[in-house]
Design a protein around this motif. Structure first.
Motif, PDB file in Angstrom:
ATOM      1  N   UNK A  99       0.823  -1.206   0.000  1.00 11.00           N
ATOM      2  CA  UNK A  99       0.000   0.000   0.000  1.00 11.00           C
ATOM      3  C   UNK A  99       0.861   1.261   0.000  1.00 11.00           C
ATOM      4  N   UNK A 100       1.977   1.209   0.718  1.00  8.70           N
ATOM      5  CA  UNK A 100       2.899   2.347   0.755  1.00  8.70           C
ATOM      6  C   UNK A 100       4.270   1.847   1.193  1.00  8.70           C
ATOM      7  N   UNK A 101       5.302   2.609   0.810  1.00  6.91           N
ATOM      8  CA  UNK A 101       6.653   2.235   1.190  1.00  6.91           C
ATOM      9  C   UNK A 101       7.352   1.398   0.129  1.00  6.91           C
ATOM     10  N   UNK A 102       8.565   0.949   0.466  1.00  5.81           N
ATOM     11  CA  UNK A 102       9.402   0.201  -0.458  1.00  5.81           C
ATOM     12  C   UNK A 102       9.903  -1.079   0.211  1.00  5.81           C
ATOM     13  N   UNK A 103       9.874  -2.182  -0.539  1.00  4.51           N
ATOM     14  CA  UNK A 103      10.319  -3.484  -0.032  1.00  4.51           C
ATOM     15  C   UNK A 103      11.469  -3.986  -0.896  1.00  4.51           C
ATOM     16  N   UNK A 104      12.556  -4.434  -0.247  1.00  2.00           N
ATOM     17  CA  UNK A 104      13.681  -5.040  -0.948  1.00  2.00           C
ATOM     18  C   UNK A 104      13.559  -6.556  -0.893  1.00  2.00           C
ATOM     19  N   UNK A 120      17.713  -8.421  -5.367  1.00  3.17           N
ATOM     20  CA  UNK A 120      17.279  -8.816  -6.702  1.00  3.17           C
ATOM     21  C   UNK A 120      16.139  -7.950  -7.212  1.00  3.17           C
ATOM     22  N   UNK A 121      15.460  -7.256  -6.303  1.00  2.00           N
ATOM     23  CA  UNK A 121      14.339  -6.429  -6.757  1.00  2.00           C
ATOM     24  C   UNK A 121      13.978  -5.424  -5.675  1.00  2.00           C
ATOM     25  N   UNK A 122      13.489  -4.268  -6.118  1.00  2.00           N
ATOM     26  CA  UNK A 122      12.979  -3.249  -5.202  1.00  2.00           C
ATOM     27  C   UNK A 122      11.539  -2.945  -5.607  1.00  2.00           C
ATOM     28  N   UNK A 123      10.603  -3.193  -4.710  1.00  2.00           N
ATOM     29  CA  UNK A 123       9.177  -3.069  -5.015  1.00  2.00           C
ATOM     30  C   UNK A 123       8.577  -1.876  -4.282  1.00  2.00           C
ATOM     31  N   UNK A 124       7.528  -1.311  -4.885  1.00  2.00           N
ATOM     32  CA  UNK A 124       6.886  -0.141  -4.283  1.00  2.00           C
ATOM     33  C   UNK A 124       5.371  -0.277  -4.378  1.00  2.00           C
ATOM     34  N   UNK A 125       4.686   0.806  -4.116  1.00  2.00           N
ATOM     35  CA  UNK A 125       3.228   0.829  -4.007  1.00  2.00           C
ATOM     36  C   UNK A 125       2.535   0.175  -5.203  1.00  2.00           C
TER      37      UNK A 125
END
Length: 261
Positions: A34-39, A51-56
């Motif tokens: 929903x918000x923020x960034x996940x590695x 390997x990846x950076x995911x966002x909203x």
């Protein structure tokens, strides 16, 4: 209970640096950001590589409910993160109720596969890059660092300005179900609701901008009058005309340092 409250009860927040799950752990749910960034990272030779950076709007952990497999990577909150947790039973019900969810998932999985293939290609040119970097670090060699650019959309009807200073900018309307607000929120621009809630992504790569239309968009996305295809990457250059549904914008490239802090 409203749909908004339904999703709210499955919303979980994570602090910066907090691990959401670890590689090889069993899993029975997936996550929608929903918000923020996940590695996402994987362990190799006792080292962890992102390997990846995911966002909203992105999702992850889906393989554990599709294949009943352990977690393929470690997921960690890069900053303050809010996610919707979807368990296997809820996911199956969502697919039966709305096939568009399955289509969007296929698109995202295809994108992940393409990005993985690009990473493999990068491995073949790492040696030459390392050699070039070694040459650039030698004495008496001056390196001009390229300035990072940002984008700017100006509405032709209202003159409202939308700044694009993220690498990934969602264009659409506020979604009261998931609580996701796009970076380019056209809710108050679009009286006719010609823009989908998740209409398109404008992303920055190597200091260039591209627009990618989302699956299921009805009223189209156009760059200089040419329709963008679902999932395709279409370059957007300085002073190009961009249309989302019935809304028209002029796109500009600006120096990121010139933007208000």
């Amino acid at each position: 209970m409203s749909s908004g409250n339904f999703f709210a009860q499955y919303t979980v927040e994570y602090d910066p640096g907090e691990v959401i799950y670890k590689e090889d752990e069993p899993g029975n749910c997936m996550f929608v950001i929903k918000s923020g960034t996940v590695d996402l990272s994987k362990n190799a030779n006792d080292t962890s590589e992102t390997i990846s950076e995911l966002s909203k709007g992105d999702f992850f952990g889906e393989l554990s409910i599709l294949e009943h497999s352990p977690r393929m990577e470690t997921a960690k909150a890069k900053d303050k993160v809010s996610v919707v947790v979807i368990h296997r039973g809820t996911f199956v019900k969502m697919l039966k109720a709305n096939m568009e969810i399955a289509i969007r998932m296929l698109q995202k999985l295809s994108t992940k596969l393409r990005l993985s293939e690009e990473k493999v290609d990068e491995l073949f040119i790492r040696v030459s890059r390392m050699q070039s970097e070694a040459l650039l670090t030698q004495p008496n060699i001056r390196v001009n660092k390229e300035k990072k650019v940002a984008g700017k959309l100006i509405s032709l009807s209202s003159n409202r300005v939308f700044i694009l200073n993220s690498d990934r900018n969602l264009v659409g309307r506020y979604d009261p179900v998931t609580g996701i607000k796009p970076e380019v929120d056209l809710t108050y621009e679009d009286d006719n609701r010609s823009v989908s809630r998740r209409h398109a992504i404008i992303f920055r790569r190597n200091n260039q901008f591209f627009v990618q239309e989302e699956i299921g968009v009805l009223n189209g996305t156009y760059v200089n009058g040419t329709k963008a295809t679902n999932g395709g990457e279409h370059p957007v250059k300085d002073q190009d005309m961009v249309n989302f549904g019935m809304l028209a914008f002029k796109f500009y490239v600006v120096d990121e340092d010139s933007l208000p802090q």
